[in-house]
Design a protein around this motif. Sequence first.
Motif, PDB file in Angstrom:
ATOM      1  N   THR A  60       0.830  -1.209   0.000  1.00  0.00           N
ATOM      2  CA  THR A  60       0.000   0.000   0.000  1.00  0.00           C
ATOM      3  C   THR A  60       0.866   1.261   0.000  1.00  0.00           C
ATOM      4  N   VAL A  61       1.950   1.234   0.773  1.00  0.00           N
ATOM      5  CA  VAL A  61       2.858   2.388   0.809  1.00  0.00           C
ATOM      6  C   VAL A  61       3.477   2.619  -0.569  1.00  0.00           C
ATOM      7  N   LEU A  62       3.879   1.535  -1.237  1.00  0.00           N
ATOM      8  CA  LEU A  62       4.451   1.676  -2.577  1.00  0.00           C
ATOM      9  C   LEU A  62       3.436   2.253  -3.554  1.00  0.00           C
ATOM     10  N   LEU A  63       2.198   1.757  -3.508  1.00  0.00           N
ATOM     11  CA  LEU A  63       1.159   2.294  -4.396  1.00  0.00           C
ATOM     12  C   LEU A  63       0.885   3.763  -4.101  1.00  0.00           C
ATOM     13  N   ALA A  64       0.918   4.122  -2.829  1.00  0.00           N
ATOM     14  CA  ALA A  64       0.713   5.526  -2.469  1.00  0.00           C
ATOM     15  C   ALA A  64       1.830   6.392  -3.054  1.00  0.00           C
ATOM     16  N   GLY A  65       3.066   5.875  -3.019  1.00  0.00           N
ATOM     17  CA  GLY A  65       4.174   6.616  -3.612  1.00  0.00           C
ATOM     18  C   GLY A  65       3.995   6.808  -5.104  1.00  0.00           C
ATOM     19  N   VAL A  66       3.510   5.768  -5.790  1.00  0.00           N
ATOM     20  CA  VAL A  66       3.240   5.876  -7.223  1.00  0.00           C
ATOM     21  C   VAL A  66       2.150   6.911  -7.479  1.00  0.00           C
ATOM     22  N   GLY A  67       1.089   6.879  -6.658  1.00  0.00           N
ATOM     23  CA  GLY A  67       0.007   7.838  -6.822  1.00  0.00           C
ATOM     24  C   GLY A  67       0.455   9.271  -6.601  1.00  0.00           C
ATOM     25  N   ILE A  68       1.280   9.491  -5.575  1.00  0.00           N
ATOM     26  CA  ILE A  68       1.775  10.841  -5.296  1.00  0.00           C
ATOM     27  C   ILE A  68       2.639  11.342  -6.454  1.00  0.00           C
ATOM     28  N   SER A  69       3.482  10.474  -7.007  1.00  0.00           N
ATOM     29  CA  SER A  69       4.342  10.894  -8.118  1.00  0.00           C
ATOM     30  C   SER A  69       3.548  11.234  -9.363  1.00  0.00           C
ATOM     31  N   SER A  70       2.307  10.710  -9.458  1.00  0.00           N
ATOM     32  CA  SER A  70       1.484  10.978 -10.630  1.00  0.00           C
ATOM     33  C   SER A  70       0.575  12.191 -10.460  1.00  0.00           C
ATOM     34  N   ALA A  71       0.507  12.742  -9.258  1.00  0.00           N
ATOM     35  CA  ALA A  71      -0.278  13.960  -9.052  1.00  0.00           C
ATOM     36  C   ALA A  71       0.269  15.071  -9.933  1.00  0.00           C
ATOM     37  N   ARG A  72      -0.632  15.857 -10.498  1.00  0.00           N
ATOM     38  CA  ARG A  72      -0.216  16.848 -11.482  1.00  0.00           C
ATOM     39  C   ARG A  72       0.854  17.791 -10.945  1.00  0.00           C
ATOM     40  N   ALA A  73       0.691  18.248  -9.716  1.00  0.00           N
ATOM     41  CA  ALA A  73       1.655  19.199  -9.156  1.00  0.00           C
ATOM     42  C   ALA A  73       3.036  18.578  -9.017  1.00  0.00           C
ATOM     43  N   VAL A  74       3.085  17.267  -8.698  1.00  0.00           N
ATOM     44  CA  VAL A  74       4.371  16.586  -8.547  1.00  0.00           C
ATOM     45  C   VAL A  74       4.929  16.191  -9.904  1.00  0.00           C
ATOM     46  N   LEU A  88       7.623   1.722 -11.663  1.00  0.00           N
ATOM     47  CA  LEU A  88       7.999   0.309 -11.639  1.00  0.00           C
ATOM     48  C   LEU A  88       7.722  -0.331 -10.285  1.00  0.00           C
ATOM     49  N   LEU A  89       7.592   0.490  -9.243  1.00  0.00           N
ATOM     50  CA  LEU A  89       7.261  -0.040  -7.920  1.00  0.00           C
ATOM     51  C   LEU A  89       5.878  -0.679  -7.897  1.00  0.00           C
ATOM     52  N   THR A  90       5.042  -0.351  -8.882  1.00  0.00           N
ATOM     53  CA  THR A  90       3.710  -0.954  -8.954  1.00  0.00           C
ATOM     54  C   THR A  90       3.798  -2.472  -9.019  1.00  0.00           C
ATOM     55  N   TYR A  91       4.797  -2.986  -9.740  1.00  0.00           N
ATOM     56  CA  TYR A  91       4.940  -4.437  -9.860  1.00  0.00           C
ATOM     57  C   TYR A  91       5.274  -5.065  -8.510  1.00  0.00           C
ATOM     58  N   ALA A  92       6.158  -4.424  -7.764  1.00  0.00           N
ATOM     59  CA  ALA A  92       6.486  -4.937  -6.426  1.00  0.00           C
ATOM     60  C   ALA A  92       5.263  -4.866  -5.517  1.00  0.00           C
ATOM     61  N   ALA A  93       4.509  -3.759  -5.617  1.00  0.00           N
ATOM     62  CA  ALA A  93       3.306  -3.611  -4.794  1.00  0.00           C
ATOM     63  C   ALA A  93       2.283  -4.697  -5.126  1.00  0.00           C
ATOM     64  N   THR A  94       2.146  -5.009  -6.416  1.00  0.00           N
ATOM     65  CA  THR A  94       1.199  -6.044  -6.830  1.00  0.00           C
ATOM     66  C   THR A  94       1.609  -7.413  -6.284  1.00  0.00           C
ATOM     67  N   ALA A  95       2.900  -7.711  -6.327  1.00  0.00           N
ATOM     68  CA  ALA A  95       3.374  -8.996  -5.799  1.00  0.00           C
ATOM     69  C   ALA A  95       3.122  -9.098  -4.295  1.00  0.00           C
ATOM     70  N   LEU A  96       3.380  -8.027  -3.556  1.00  0.00           N
ATOM     71  CA  LEU A  96       3.133  -8.033  -2.112  1.00  0.00           C
ATOM     72  C   LEU A  96       1.646  -8.187  -1.812  1.00  0.00           C
ATOM     73  N   ALA A  97       0.813  -7.486  -2.586  1.00  0.00           N
ATOM     74  CA  ALA A  97      -0.629  -7.600  -2.372  1.00  0.00           C
ATOM     75  C   ALA A  97      -1.121  -9.013  -2.670  1.00  0.00           C
ATOM     76  N   PHE A  98      -0.560  -9.639  -3.714  1.00  0.00           N
ATOM     77  CA  PHE A  98      -0.966 -10.991  -4.075  1.00  0.00           C
ATOM     78  C   PHE A  98      -0.637 -11.968  -2.940  1.00  0.00           C
ATOM     79  N   ALA A  99       0.558 -11.822  -2.361  1.00  0.00           N
ATOM     80  CA  ALA A  99       0.931 -12.687  -1.238  1.00  0.00           C
ATOM     81  C   ALA A  99      -0.035 -12.497  -0.071  1.00  0.00           C
ATOM     82  N   HIS A 100      -0.425 -11.264   0.177  1.00  0.00           N
ATOM     83  CA  HIS A 100      -1.369 -10.972   1.258  1.00  0.00           C
ATOM     84  C   HIS A 100      -2.740 -11.580   0.965  1.00  0.00           C
ATOM     85  N   GLN A 101      -3.199 -11.463  -0.277  1.00  0.00           N
ATOM     86  CA  GLN A 101      -4.539 -11.945  -0.620  1.00  0.00           C
ATOM     87  C   GLN A 101      -4.639 -13.454  -0.515  1.00  0.00           C
TER      88      GLN A 101
END
Length: 434
Positions: A128-142, A156-169
Amino acid sequence: MRTSPRALLTGLAAGAALVTVLWLVQAEPSVRLDALFATLAHLSGLLAGYGVLAMLLLMARVPAVEHGVGADRLARWHAFGGRYVLTLCCAHAALALFGYAAHTGLDLLGATRALLGYPGLAAATAGTVLLAGVGISSARAVRRRVRHETWRGVHLLTYAATALAFAHQLSGPDLAGGALAAWLWTLLHTTVGTLLVWYRLVVPVRAALRHSLRVVEVKVEGPGVVSVVMRGYGLEALRAEAGQFFRWRFLSRRLWRTALPFSLSAPVRDDMLRITVKACGDHTRRIRRMRPGVRVLATGPFGAMTAHRRTRSKVLLLAGGVGITPMRALFETLPGGPGDLTLLYRAGDAGQLVLRQELEAIAAARGATLHYLLGPSDGPYDPLAPRALRDLVPDLPEHDVYLCGPPGMARAAAAALEKAGVPASRVHSEQFTF
């Protein structure tokens, strides 16, 4: 094969509905507060996991999807959907925390410490923290303040976040308790992962080895604008169409790290490809200094602004600035007799016109109409106003319109075309910025 926007949206919505059904068949109704929080946490978690896969699918560069929907629309859906996915992730975390606190009687801080002691939940938190970082970097102001390479690296951190989420699920109650559900969830992740690896890695490498593309000329076309001509082998196998673009990676010392989208500015001919590029950043400025012989990796073709979108015999091509590049290729290749094709080219002054001699030669050879709309964008006369467009093209509502230009110009032109009587469904445009 081309996937229509409606078909893609329908498929994604159907997937979300099936995920909801998966939750429903396993949910155990209860009026207890902790159970209510828990079951809502499970639903939001499943939908968030599915949403991440949907966002990855939109950016997997599957040709049938890219050619039917269009890269710009896919990027908009990806950005729009990403906000909701991140919201679902945060909602899942909050609901799970509240449910655990209500079940154990701990305060929120104590419940947080206890939950982070479980390996699966620690992985989910990291994802979730990695996805939040990706989201913040995509904000228009950033986004405006970071380099393109940095932005892509963070993504590219999205792929790591997806793998971690999959393990959790897989360790969660909605999947761990049912072999069929776990198998289907694994199959879904495997399918999306395979598409990503195939179309973003295997296909580009295979094309590079097969076509052996190299730069043969870098030609100045105007102030800050150059054409890059490349030669390869068997380029007809690419099946590139006028109006499409590739993602280009030039394998020189200062250019190889980044792949950027540029449209073809001429049809593929004699195993030659050409793009026309305006300097608007460090990467594009370095392209001007590139020497012949540089090896090129080209991924594509992509884009849906092709002859397949045409619904009328008469076509208006409306270009602004360097947006003339795909229009020039369409101007030469779109079928039509004398009087069927009209090109309007908007620029600040005559010195900013690109590929002018080629456009005039094509117009003369095909009996097509060509108008230059010159003048500052803040001048007293707007050549893209509805009445001005109708004066230039009296039967404008009977035309298909292909539109390409800077974002502000494209939005203003699309609004003017609608006021001039052209239905939005017959205005075909594609925007990509970097």
